[in-house]
Motif scaffolding. Structure first.
Motif, PDB file in Angstrom:
ATOM      1  N   TYR A  32       0.870  -1.175   0.000  1.00 14.06           N
ATOM      2  CA  TYR A  32       0.000   0.000   0.000  1.00 14.06           C
ATOM      3  C   TYR A  32       0.907   1.225   0.000  1.00 14.06           C
ATOM      4  O   TYR A  32       1.820   1.328   0.836  1.00 14.06           O
ATOM      5  N   THR A  33       0.670   2.150  -0.944  1.00 12.85           N
ATOM      6  CA  THR A  33       1.546   3.312  -1.113  1.00 12.85           C
ATOM      7  C   THR A  33       0.729   4.577  -1.358  1.00 12.85           C
ATOM      8  O   THR A  33      -0.495   4.531  -1.498  1.00 12.85           O
ATOM      9  N   SER A  34       1.454   5.682  -1.445  1.00 15.55           N
ATOM     10  CA  SER A  34       0.872   6.944  -1.903  1.00 15.55           C
ATOM     11  C   SER A  34       1.956   7.704  -2.664  1.00 15.55           C
ATOM     12  O   SER A  34       3.135   7.356  -2.596  1.00 15.55           O
ATOM     13  N   GLU A  49       0.801  -3.152  -6.235  1.00 16.91           N
ATOM     14  CA  GLU A  49       0.815  -1.867  -5.535  1.00 16.91           C
ATOM     15  C   GLU A  49      -0.593  -1.293  -5.490  1.00 16.91           C
ATOM     16  O   GLU A  49      -1.275  -1.238  -6.510  1.00 16.91           O
ATOM     17  N   ILE A  50      -1.010  -0.879  -4.307  1.00 17.93           N
ATOM     18  CA  ILE A  50      -2.312  -0.245  -4.127  1.00 17.93           C
ATOM     19  C   ILE A  50      -2.065   1.174  -3.651  1.00 17.93           C
ATOM     20  O   ILE A  50      -1.536   1.387  -2.555  1.00 17.93           O
ATOM     21  N   ARG A  51      -2.432   2.151  -4.479  1.00 15.85           N
ATOM     22  CA  ARG A  51      -2.240   3.564  -4.145  1.00 15.85           C
ATOM     23  C   ARG A  51      -3.438   4.049  -3.334  1.00 15.85           C
ATOM     24  O   ARG A  51      -4.527   4.212  -3.886  1.00 15.85           O
ATOM     25  N   VAL A  52      -3.237   4.256  -2.047  1.00 13.85           N
ATOM     26  CA  VAL A  52      -4.346   4.676  -1.185  1.00 13.85           C
ATOM     27  C   VAL A  52      -4.762   6.122  -1.443  1.00 13.85           C
ATOM     28  O   VAL A  52      -5.877   6.505  -1.105  1.00 13.85           O
ATOM     29  N   ASP A  53      -3.881   6.913  -2.059  1.00 12.32           N
ATOM     30  CA  ASP A  53      -4.253   8.286  -2.379  1.00 12.32           C
ATOM     31  C   ASP A  53      -5.149   8.340  -3.625  1.00 12.32           C
ATOM     32  O   ASP A  53      -5.915   9.275  -3.800  1.00 12.32           O
ATOM     33  N   ILE A  83      -9.144  -0.316   4.172  1.00 16.19           N
ATOM     34  CA  ILE A  83      -8.777  -1.733   4.121  1.00 16.19           C
ATOM     35  C   ILE A  83      -7.362  -1.910   4.664  1.00 16.19           C
ATOM     36  O   ILE A  83      -7.094  -2.810   5.465  1.00 16.19           O
ATOM     37  N   MET A  84      -6.441  -1.039   4.236  1.00 15.87           N
ATOM     38  CA  MET A  84      -5.059  -1.098   4.706  1.00 15.87           C
ATOM     39  C   MET A  84      -4.995  -0.942   6.222  1.00 15.87           C
ATOM     40  O   MET A  84      -4.307  -1.696   6.907  1.00 15.87           O
ATOM     41  N   GLU A  85      -5.724   0.039   6.744  1.00 12.61           N
ATOM     42  CA  GLU A  85      -5.710   0.293   8.178  1.00 12.61           C
ATOM     43  C   GLU A  85      -6.274  -0.889   8.962  1.00 12.61           C
ATOM     44  O   GLU A  85      -5.751  -1.253  10.017  1.00 12.61           O
ATOM     45  N   THR A  86      -7.328  -1.503   8.434  1.00 13.44           N
ATOM     46  CA  THR A  86      -7.915  -2.680   9.087  1.00 13.44           C
ATOM     47  C   THR A  86      -6.934  -3.847   9.058  1.00 13.44           C
ATOM     48  O   THR A  86      -6.740  -4.522  10.067  1.00 13.44           O
ATOM     49  N   ARG A  87      -6.311  -4.070   7.917  1.00 13.94           N
ATOM     50  CA  ARG A  87      -5.367  -5.197   7.783  1.00 13.94           C
ATOM     51  C   ARG A  87      -4.125  -5.008   8.632  1.00 13.94           C
ATOM     52  O   ARG A  87      -3.612  -5.967   9.207  1.00 13.94           O
ATOM     53  N   SER A 114       0.034   4.749   8.341  1.00 12.37           N
ATOM     54  CA  SER A 114       1.081   5.276   7.464  1.00 12.37           C
ATOM     55  C   SER A 114       1.373   4.318   6.316  1.00 12.37           C
ATOM     56  O   SER A 114       1.093   3.132   6.386  1.00 12.37           O
ATOM     57  N   VAL A 115       1.927   4.879   5.249  1.00 14.50           N
ATOM     58  CA  VAL A 115       2.377   4.072   4.116  1.00 14.50           C
ATOM     59  C   VAL A 115       3.898   4.128   4.060  1.00 14.50           C
ATOM     60  O   VAL A 115       4.482   5.084   4.560  1.00 14.50           O
ATOM     61  N   PRO A 116       4.528   3.139   3.475  1.00 12.68           N
ATOM     62  CA  PRO A 116       3.926   1.940   2.922  1.00 12.68           C
ATOM     63  C   PRO A 116       3.544   0.937   4.012  1.00 12.68           C
ATOM     64  O   PRO A 116       4.095   0.981   5.112  1.00 12.68           O
ATOM     65  N   GLN A 117       2.614   0.074   3.658  1.00  3.68           N
ATOM     66  CA  GLN A 117       2.321  -1.117   4.456  1.00  3.68           C
ATOM     67  C   GLN A 117       2.488  -2.290   3.507  1.00  3.68           C
ATOM     68  O   GLN A 117       1.917  -2.308   2.415  1.00  3.68           O
TER      69      GLN A 117
END
Length: 88
Positions: free
Chosen positions: A8-10, A32-36, A44-48, A53-56
């Motif tokens: 997970y990135t931005s 790569e999943i761009r959260v921005d 989803i990233m925060e739950t997982r 913060s990124v990256p995760q």
């Protein structure tokens, strides 16, 4: 066979760039999943991950953490086996 890698990135995130660079240098394909660009993915990233913060970074269901965690695992020799790169 290696587990799928998800990061997970931005945009404008140097730690994201360093994580991508490290994985690419090892020849590891990642999703790569761009959260921005996809705000729903941030939740989803925060739950997982339990982090905001990124990256995760995830290898399969294993939560590596951020870039510092990835780099520490690499220094300790724990990253390559997790990525299925044993014998490299």
């Amino acid at each position: 066979m290696s587990s799928p890698v998800v990061i997970y990135t931005s945009a404008f995130c140097p730690y994201c760039a360093w994580a991508r660079q490290m994985l690419s240098a090892k020849g590891v394909e990642f999703h790569e999943i761009r959260v921005d660009k996809s705000p729903g993915e941030r939740g989803i990233m925060e739950t997982r991950s339990g982090r905001t913060s990124v990256p995760q970074i995830f290898i399969g269901d294993f939560h590596v953490g951020g870039y510092d965690d990835l780099a520490a695992m690499d220094r300790e020799g724990r990253l390559d086996p997790l990525l299925g790169l044993t014998g490299a």
